[in-house]
Motif scaffolding. Sequence first.
Motif, PDB file in Angstrom:
ATOM      1  N   GLU A 213      24.415 -62.872 -12.641  1.00 44.79           N
ATOM      2  CA  GLU A 213      25.612 -63.524 -11.910  1.00 44.79           C
ATOM      3  C   GLU A 213      26.639 -63.759 -13.059  1.00 44.79           C
ATOM      4  N   THR A 214      27.682 -63.023 -13.282  1.00 47.07           N
ATOM      5  CA  THR A 214      28.494 -63.651 -14.493  1.00 47.07           C
ATOM      6  C   THR A 214      29.792 -64.514 -13.825  1.00 47.07           C
ATOM      7  N   GLU A 215      30.017 -64.637 -12.664  1.00 48.43           N
ATOM      8  CA  GLU A 215      31.352 -65.192 -11.851  1.00 48.43           C
ATOM      9  C   GLU A 215      30.870 -66.459 -11.312  1.00 48.43           C
ATOM     10  N   PRO A 216      31.511 -67.548 -11.149  1.00 47.48           N
ATOM     11  CA  PRO A 216      31.040 -68.544 -10.389  1.00 47.48           C
ATOM     12  C   PRO A 216      31.030 -68.092  -8.844  1.00 47.48           C
ATOM     13  N   VAL A 217      30.174 -68.922  -8.197  1.00 45.37           N
ATOM     14  CA  VAL A 217      29.946 -68.537  -6.555  1.00 45.37           C
ATOM     15  C   VAL A 217      30.698 -69.501  -5.756  1.00 45.37           C
ATOM     16  N   PRO A 218      31.751 -69.251  -5.156  1.00 44.71           N
ATOM     17  CA  PRO A 218      32.192 -70.361  -4.097  1.00 44.71           C
ATOM     18  C   PRO A 218      31.266 -71.001  -3.378  1.00 44.71           C
ATOM     19  N   VAL A 219      30.906 -72.196  -2.981  1.00 42.49           N
ATOM     20  CA  VAL A 219      30.118 -73.006  -2.191  1.00 42.49           C
ATOM     21  C   VAL A 219      30.179 -72.371  -0.661  1.00 42.49           C
ATOM     22  N   ASP A 220      31.624 -72.065  -0.204  1.00 46.09           N
ATOM     23  CA  ASP A 220      31.949 -71.671   1.109  1.00 46.09           C
ATOM     24  C   ASP A 220      31.903 -70.123   1.429  1.00 46.09           C
ATOM     25  N   SER A 221      31.405 -69.370   0.561  1.00 45.28           N
ATOM     26  CA  SER A 221      31.280 -68.024   0.608  1.00 45.28           C
ATOM     27  C   SER A 221      30.163 -67.754   1.310  1.00 45.28           C
ATOM     28  N   PRO A 222      30.030 -66.239   1.830  1.00 43.66           N
ATOM     29  CA  PRO A 222      28.975 -65.874   2.588  1.00 43.66           C
ATOM     30  C   PRO A 222      27.776 -65.289   2.127  1.00 43.66           C
ATOM     31  N   SER A 223      27.627 -65.708   0.532  1.00 44.16           N
ATOM     32  CA  SER A 223      26.588 -65.285  -0.218  1.00 44.16           C
ATOM     33  C   SER A 223      25.119 -66.077   0.214  1.00 44.16           C
ATOM     34  N   PHE A 224      24.125 -65.395  -0.362  1.00 44.19           N
ATOM     35  CA  PHE A 224      22.721 -65.971   0.007  1.00 44.19           C
ATOM     36  C   PHE A 224      22.637 -67.488  -1.030  1.00 44.19           C
ATOM     37  N   LEU A 225      23.374 -67.261  -2.273  1.00 46.00           N
ATOM     38  CA  LEU A 225      23.445 -68.526  -3.002  1.00 46.00           C
ATOM     39  C   LEU A 225      24.207 -69.730  -2.412  1.00 46.00           C
ATOM     40  N   ALA A 226      25.322 -69.387  -1.905  1.00 52.92           N
ATOM     41  CA  ALA A 226      26.163 -70.206  -0.968  1.00 52.92           C
ATOM     42  C   ALA A 226      25.361 -70.858   0.158  1.00 52.92           C
ATOM     43  N   GLU A 227      24.769 -69.997   0.858  1.00 55.51           N
ATOM     44  CA  GLU A 227      23.706 -70.434   2.031  1.00 55.51           C
ATOM     45  C   GLU A 227      22.840 -71.545   1.458  1.00 55.51           C
ATOM     46  N   LEU A 228      22.161 -71.080   0.542  1.00 53.43           N
ATOM     47  CA  LEU A 228      21.446 -72.207  -0.175  1.00 53.43           C
ATOM     48  C   LEU A 228      21.907 -73.570  -0.371  1.00 53.43           C
ATOM     49  N   ALA A 229      23.011 -73.534  -1.091  1.00 47.95           N
ATOM     50  CA  ALA A 229      23.809 -74.739  -1.240  1.00 47.95           C
ATOM     51  C   ALA A 229      24.243 -75.477   0.229  1.00 47.95           C
ATOM     52  N   ARG A 230      24.248 -74.868   1.061  1.00 43.73           N
ATOM     53  CA  ARG A 230      24.779 -75.417   2.424  1.00 43.73           C
ATOM     54  C   ARG A 230      23.426 -75.949   3.311  1.00 43.73           C
ATOM     55  N   SER A 231      22.093 -75.469   3.022  1.00 40.56           N
ATOM     56  CA  SER A 231      21.102 -75.763   3.971  1.00 40.56           C
ATOM     57  C   SER A 231      20.253 -76.821   3.188  1.00 40.56           C
ATOM     58  N   GLU A 232      19.772 -77.524   4.096  1.00 39.08           N
ATOM     59  CA  GLU A 232      18.730 -78.765   3.895  1.00 39.08           C
ATOM     60  C   GLU A 232      17.377 -78.202   3.607  1.00 39.08           C
ATOM     61  N   GLU A 233      16.966 -76.894   4.076  1.00 40.51           N
ATOM     62  CA  GLU A 233      15.715 -76.395   3.923  1.00 40.51           C
ATOM     63  C   GLU A 233      15.606 -75.197   3.151  1.00 40.51           C
ATOM     64  N   PRO A 234      14.463 -75.062   2.451  1.00 41.81           N
ATOM     65  CA  PRO A 234      14.357 -73.592   1.698  1.00 41.81           C
ATOM     66  C   PRO A 234      14.806 -72.280   2.745  1.00 41.81           C
ATOM     67  N   LEU A 235      15.534 -71.556   2.162  1.00 42.97           N
ATOM     68  CA  LEU A 235      15.729 -70.226   2.621  1.00 42.97           C
ATOM     69  C   LEU A 235      15.176 -69.177   1.994  1.00 42.97           C
ATOM     70  N   ALA A 236      14.626 -68.362   2.789  1.00 45.28           N
ATOM     71  CA  ALA A 236      14.282 -66.810   2.173  1.00 45.28           C
ATOM     72  C   ALA A 236      14.865 -65.715   2.536  1.00 45.28           C
ATOM     73  N   LEU A 237      14.829 -64.530   1.650  1.00 42.49           N
ATOM     74  CA  LEU A 237      15.529 -63.414   1.977  1.00 42.49           C
ATOM     75  C   LEU A 237      14.591 -62.157   1.766  1.00 42.49           C
ATOM     76  N   ALA A 238      14.225 -61.624   2.991  1.00 39.65           N
ATOM     77  CA  ALA A 238      13.003 -60.633   2.990  1.00 39.65           C
ATOM     78  C   ALA A 238      13.485 -59.650   2.018  1.00 39.65           C
ATOM     79  N   ASP A 239      14.297 -58.960   1.974  1.00 38.80           N
ATOM     80  CA  ASP A 239      14.415 -57.919   0.843  1.00 38.80           C
ATOM     81  C   ASP A 239      16.062 -57.881   0.490  1.00 38.80           C
ATOM     82  N   ALA A 240      15.908 -58.131  -0.972  1.00 42.78           N
ATOM     83  CA  ALA A 240      17.267 -58.392  -1.638  1.00 42.78           C
ATOM     84  C   ALA A 240      17.987 -57.057  -1.626  1.00 42.78           C
ATOM     85  N   VAL A 241      17.203 -55.932  -1.983  1.00 39.65           N
ATOM     86  CA  VAL A 241      17.954 -54.450  -2.031  1.00 39.65           C
ATOM     87  C   VAL A 241      19.062 -54.344  -0.730  1.00 39.65           C
ATOM     88  N   SER A 242      18.424 -54.527   0.510  1.00 39.12           N
ATOM     89  CA  SER A 242      19.023 -54.166   1.540  1.00 39.12           C
ATOM     90  C   SER A 242      20.157 -55.177   2.141  1.00 39.12           C
TER      91      SER A 242
END
Length: 806
Positions: A213-242
């Motif tokens: 990642e070279t660019e900042p990620v907005p916290v309100d974006s739909p990305s997996f990292l933004a979901e982590l920033a908004r979640s109180e619990e650990p989040l898992a992603l089954a397959d990053a490729v898909s």
Amino acid sequence: MTTVAEFIERNREQLIERYAEEASRTESARGLTQHELIDTFPEYLSTLANISRQGHRGDPVKTKTRLEETHISQRVRLGFNQEEVTGEYVVMGRLISALWEALPLQEQPSPEDTQLLFEELRGAMDQVVATFSGYTADDRQREKRFLRRLDALSSEVIGNSERSIPLHERLGALLEVVQEAMRAEGAGLLLADPSGKLLIPTMYTGRWRERFETEPVPVDSPSFLAELARSEEPLALADAVSAGPAVAEGIRRSGLRSLLGLRLWPHGKLLGVLYIGVSEIRPFEPQARRYLETLVEYLSGIIEKALLLQQLRQTNERLRKSETLYRLATEAISDVIWDWNLQTDTVAWSGAVEKLFGHAREELSGHISGWYDAIHPEDRERIVHGIHAAIASGEQRWRNEYRFLHRDGSYVYVIDHGLIERDASGKAVRMVGAMQDITARKAASEALRASEDRLRLAVRAADLGTWDFNPVTGVLRWDERCRALFGLTQEAEVSYDTFLEGIHPEDRERTHAAVQRALQLGSGGDYDSEFRPLWRKDPGEHWLRSTGRAVFEGGRAVRFIGTVQDISDRKRRHSEAQHRAEFAEQLIGIVSHDLRNPLNAITLSVAALMRQEDLSDRQAKGLARISASTERATRMIRDLLDFTRVRLGGGIPIERRSLDLHALCGQVAEEVRLAHPDREVEVVRSGQGMGEWDGDRLAQVLTNLMNNALAYSPQGSPVRVETRGEDGAVLLRVHNGGIPISPELLPHLFEPMRRGSHAGDGASRSIGLGLFIVDNIVRAHGGTVKVRSTEAEGTTFTVRLPRRAP
């Protein structure tokens, strides 16, 4: 000493019954049969008894493990939760230990035996936790090892402001520890910017070592990292490729498939996100999620402290750059400059503090309490509260006046004002101020205000008239009140001759002489005279008092100012007081000569008659009544004389001589017994009774107190008189039973003309001066007299007399 095994075996049935009763109270146990409730508990008790005898070894241990696994599995099938199952083992321990906790120590099991029992139960509860959570003791040990490694790295990063290693040089090592602990093949960390709205790529390890990642990620974006920033619990992603755009392209190409992440959230504020990746597609176990939560929480604290330290270094650098300018500025002004660090509560002072207040800088520099202590006690609470209120309310400036301690012990008035510095969040971090000595200005202001107050009070409260005379020009000015006091109209012309003409002829020459003395150089200029005005039309004799002061310039009086006051009432009161004093003196003469002489004659005559042998009983009783009445009249006269002396201000005279109070008390008590043959007077003495007192006056005290005790006590009850010697003093106590003195009367008991409700007949009544005389005689000796009166204890008068004159 009895063993745990013996207690279990002796009370086996009772323990089973109590356990079933306690276990049935949980929600999951409702509807279970007795057999389901007890389960393996009877056999488990036998196993615990065997372990008590043999220790933690052999077959009993294996049996215990088997029984625990069976019991826990059965409870899981029945729907019990972890807390309910661990609670059953707590109940077991409580029921077993209750068998001996009330017994003497020597009858209880040994501490080692008891400790072994609770270790076995604790092991069972660990097994319950492992079964329900899947987090075993091995997992906890592994967690501790990696936390120690993080702790060692944090010591290098945080350290202190002089020797700590910058965070970016150790951040990679910290992230590698997390990656290794999670058995991952890559880890990434993104930190939030100051606004908390963007995630900045910060550090990557393992197969993600190259920053994908070279660019900042907005916290309100739909990305997996933004979901982590908004979640109180650990989040898992089954397959990053898909996952498509939800994950950066570089992450998808790295070969790591399943991702697990969590936000860094210390103190309720987003610090960043951390996530790990593994090469195979798989779900993450519950214990892995819990493990990540522990590691991330610990890492959050390390990063937060390191960032704060970095900000502190930057702030210190800015302060060092401004120090030279600050020093030059403080030396250029005469005010005292102070610098208060609100984070450490330390204060630094400029060198002017020694010049203005005598304190060396080192004496006041240090904790803020040193400044507080130098504030005058009467001002301290106001100033401390005011300055902290300004800090707490968000204000930028503070200003106040108060008294500050000089090194010589005096206080000087200062005006103090400060500027409050705040950080980006609005928190006050520093306060810089200047203190100025305003003592001279304050003194001048106070003197002027006091002078104005005195003049205003003199004119309004004392009803004064004012006058102003110019000795050079002869011009005299009177205000309205001054004219009214002399009986003149407001339009009448006044001059010095008018003033003299308005004074009574008998007072005129004396008043004129007083004015001339005040106007002479070297007299001090003070003037004070009392005289009678002629022109007042209201009835009665009137007196005025005129006071003033002359002002001199060039060797002569150039101004003469003053006031006039009506003192007619004071003069009349003084005259009346003189008349009363003269009357009192005449009364003393009448009582002491004209009344005491006939009473003495009566006393002598009665004594002569009573010595006759041929008196009938009726005659003897009549003479006794005459004698008693004469003695009572003599006492009244004596009390009146003493009362008059006290009221005239002379006090009761005493003549000290060496005296034994024990002997005097016995003598007076005997005389009282003769006067009251039907009453009992008990005398108790202890200690040394010698001292220097007036024997006649103390006999008067003793007689009054004993007669009072007899008069105010039941007919058949005794009166107790005690004298006790102490160091430097002798105590006298007179006690009687009966109805106590009313609480309303007690505070006024020693005032003149005060009496209680008498229990005797009218012949024994007094005029209410006895206790007043007692109090004055005791105080004339430098002593004290007190009274205590209750229903249960009766009434006791306590006199304390110093052995020598104070």
